[in-house]
Design an enzyme around this catalytic site. Structure first.
Site, PDB file in Angstrom:
ATOM      1  CG  ASP A   1      -2.846   8.177  -1.318  1.00  0.00           C
ATOM      2  OD1 ASP A   1      -2.761   8.704  -0.190  1.00  0.00           O
ATOM      3  OD2 ASP A   1      -2.515   7.011  -1.560  1.00  0.00           O
TER       4      ASP A   1
ATOM      5  CG  ASN B   1      -2.106  11.784   2.695  1.00  0.00           C
ATOM      6  OD1 ASN B   1      -1.572  10.895   2.021  1.00  0.00           O
ATOM      7  ND2 ASN B   1      -1.812  11.976   3.953  1.00  0.00           N
ATOM      8  CE  LYS B   2      -5.153   5.901   4.354  1.00  0.00           C
ATOM      9  NZ  LYS B   2      -6.121   5.083   3.573  1.00  0.00           N
TER      10      LYS B   2
ATOM     11  CD  GLN C   1      -3.222   2.864   6.808  1.00  0.00           C
ATOM     12  OE1 GLN C   1      -3.816   3.270   7.806  1.00  0.00           O
ATOM     13  NE2 GLN C   1      -3.818   2.762   5.635  1.00  0.00           N
TER      14      GLN C   1
ATOM     15  NE  ARG D   1      -6.078   0.978  -1.634  1.00  0.00           N
ATOM     16  CZ  ARG D   1      -5.374   1.482  -0.610  1.00  0.00           C
ATOM     17  NH1 ARG D   1      -4.182   1.032  -0.339  1.00  0.00           N
ATOM     18  NH2 ARG D   1      -5.887   2.437   0.134  1.00  0.00           N
TER      19      ARG D   1
ATOM     20  NE  ARG E   1       0.221   1.377   3.367  1.00  0.00           N
ATOM     21  CZ  ARG E   1       1.136   2.270   3.645  1.00  0.00           C
ATOM     22  NH1 ARG E   1       2.409   1.932   3.730  1.00  0.00           N
ATOM     23  NH2 ARG E   1       0.843   3.536   3.839  1.00  0.00           N
TER      24      ARG E   1
HETATM   25  O1  MRU Z   1      -4.417   3.417   2.259  1.00  0.00           O
HETATM   26  P1  MRU Z   1      -2.929   3.557   2.166  1.00  0.00           P
HETATM   27  O2  MRU Z   1      -2.187   2.958   3.303  1.00  0.00           O
HETATM   28  O3  MRU Z   1      -2.413   3.094   0.817  1.00  0.00           O
HETATM   29  O4  MRU Z   1      -2.709   5.133   2.236  1.00  0.00           O
HETATM   30  C1  MRU Z   1      -1.406   5.658   2.198  1.00  0.00           C
HETATM   31  C2  MRU Z   1      -1.392   7.115   2.340  1.00  0.00           C
HETATM   32  O5  MRU Z   1      -2.402   7.759   2.479  1.00  0.00           O
HETATM   33  C3  MRU Z   1      -0.067   7.776   2.225  1.00  0.00           C
HETATM   34  O6  MRU Z   1      -0.013   8.918   3.024  1.00  0.00           O
HETATM   35  C4  MRU Z   1       0.108   8.183   0.764  1.00  0.00           C
HETATM   36  O7  MRU Z   1       0.002   7.065  -0.070  1.00  0.00           O
HETATM   37  C5  MRU Z   1       1.378   8.849   0.511  1.00  0.00           C
HETATM   38  S1  MRU Z   1       2.633   7.637   0.443  1.00  0.00           S
HETATM   39  C6  MRU Z   1       4.103   8.098   0.154  1.00  0.00           C
END
Ligand code: MRU
Length: 363
Positions: free
Chosen positions: A241, A251-252, A200, A89, A52
């Protein structure tokens, strides 16, 4: 990055022809790897978050398409494989970007050389990601150095989710400047948002920072605002992202609330990202597709029992529904600056154009 003195990337091809990845679903409790042999293996690994993080999702999709080409390199099969991977995704734009790169490499290759061309291109994507993240680290380090000042005061940096080397091929985006600052002798301490629902931050960022010897404290997601009011946060750095051509940062989920709190407390809020995370075709963050994941990620939590078993338990009443939108958008107006592999720029059309004058909008 090193785990017990061994240097690892998060993904690499094996001599036997498979693609090996670190199984992030087992971390921080077990450091194990999984071999991907087929397109289906790669798609499952991305969907279930064995791998991920936006750049790593792109790299895994690239290898997934190469694995598909090995069983059948016809255009028809590759179209279908790309659709399968794209559906895993939807938010991280690196996925579509990496698939486009592999398709272009395959289109340029002679019929008998398609598989080799796909694997070579996937490896090139990985090498470029490592270099880009290293470069993000160098640019971000200068921001941290300036903030620490000549006396080198100890800095408290807050981060959300995992934007470290586990989210990329190596180094990371948001964490690369932190690793470089630590290695340069600047005293940094990281507030690690646990990042519900999948944790995470608690599981992966804490694991990474601990393995590298960076001082850190895991906090409940909701504590950040209070720490900012207390003067206990000097800066925020997150990954992305998908960043639009106008600088909106997806982002997350939870990132937006941190940006709001940072603005209210006049704390700089940076997003660190490679150009593979920029969606040049979009201006408005509201147009970014937001992934909706299983409600079970909200209603349940996974952890290790005192007896050593990894178990998942329910924390929500049986009859309560739950909603699990995995990302949110921080408007460009709340972002102090973007840290990219080409330097630091305002989160705006003009800012990004100043670093990437060569980029055209992509469909
Ligand atoms: O759902 P995930 O764990 O794939 O989400 C990851 C994130 O939101 C990270 O902050 C993002 O991918 C930036 S990674 C360098």
């Amino acid at each position: 990055m090193k785990i017990s003195d061994t240097h690892y990337r998060t993904i690499w091809p094996t001599a036997a022809g498979s693609v090996r990845v670190i199984d992030q679903s087992r971390l921080p409790f077990e450091f194990t790897t999984v071999d991907l042999e087929t397109l289906e293996d790669a798609a499952r690994a991305i969907r279930t978050m064995v791998v991920r993080g936006a750049p790593l999702i792109g790299a895994a999709a690239a290898y997934g398409l190469a694995l598909a080409a090995r069983s059948d390199a016809s255009d028809q099969r590759l179209d279908q494989a790309a659709r399968v991977l794209q559906a895993t995704r939807p938010t991280a734009v690196n996925l579509a970007w990496a698939l486009r790169r592999i398709r272009a490499a395959l289109a340029a290759a002679r019929p008998g050389e398609r598989v080799e061309a796909a694997f070579l291109e996937a490896a090139a994507i990985c090498d470029a990601d490592v270099e880009q993240c290293r470069s993000i680290g160098v640019h971000g380090l200068e921001i941290i150095r300036a903030l620490a000042g000549p006396a080198g005061r100890r800095l408290n940096i807050l981060t959300h989710c995992n934007a470290g080397w586990l989210a990329c091929v190596d180094w990371g985006t948001a964490l690369a400047p932190i690793y470089m600052a630590h290695d340069a002798g600047i005293a940094v301490h990281v507030w690690v948002d646990e990042t519900r629902p999948r944790n995470q931050g608690a599981a992966l960022t804490a694991f990474e920072l601990g393995a590298h010897g960076v001082a850190h404290t895991v906090i409940a997601d909701n504590l950040g605002g209070h720490l900012m009011q207390r003067g206990a946060v000097d800066m925020v750095i997150v990954g992305s992202d998908r960043t639009t051509a106008a600088g909106d940062v997806c982002n997350k989920v939870g990132t937006y609330l941190k940006a709001l709190a940072a603005r209210d407390n006049r704390i700089p809020f940076y997003a660190a990202l490679p150009s593979s995370s920029i969606d040049w075709s979009l201006d408005h963050g509201r147009d970014i597709p937001i992934e909706e994941r299983s409600a079970m990620e909200v209603t349940h939590v996974t952890g290790r029992t005192a007896a050593g078993a990894i178990e998942t338990v329910r924390v929500v009443p049986e009859t309560s529904p739950a909603l699990n939108l995995a990302f949110d958008v921080t408007p460009a107006s709340l972002v102090t600056a973007l840290i990219t592999e080409r330097g630091v720029c305002p989160a705006s059309h003009a800012g990004l154009r100043s670093l990437y004058p060569d980029r055209e909008a992509t469909p």
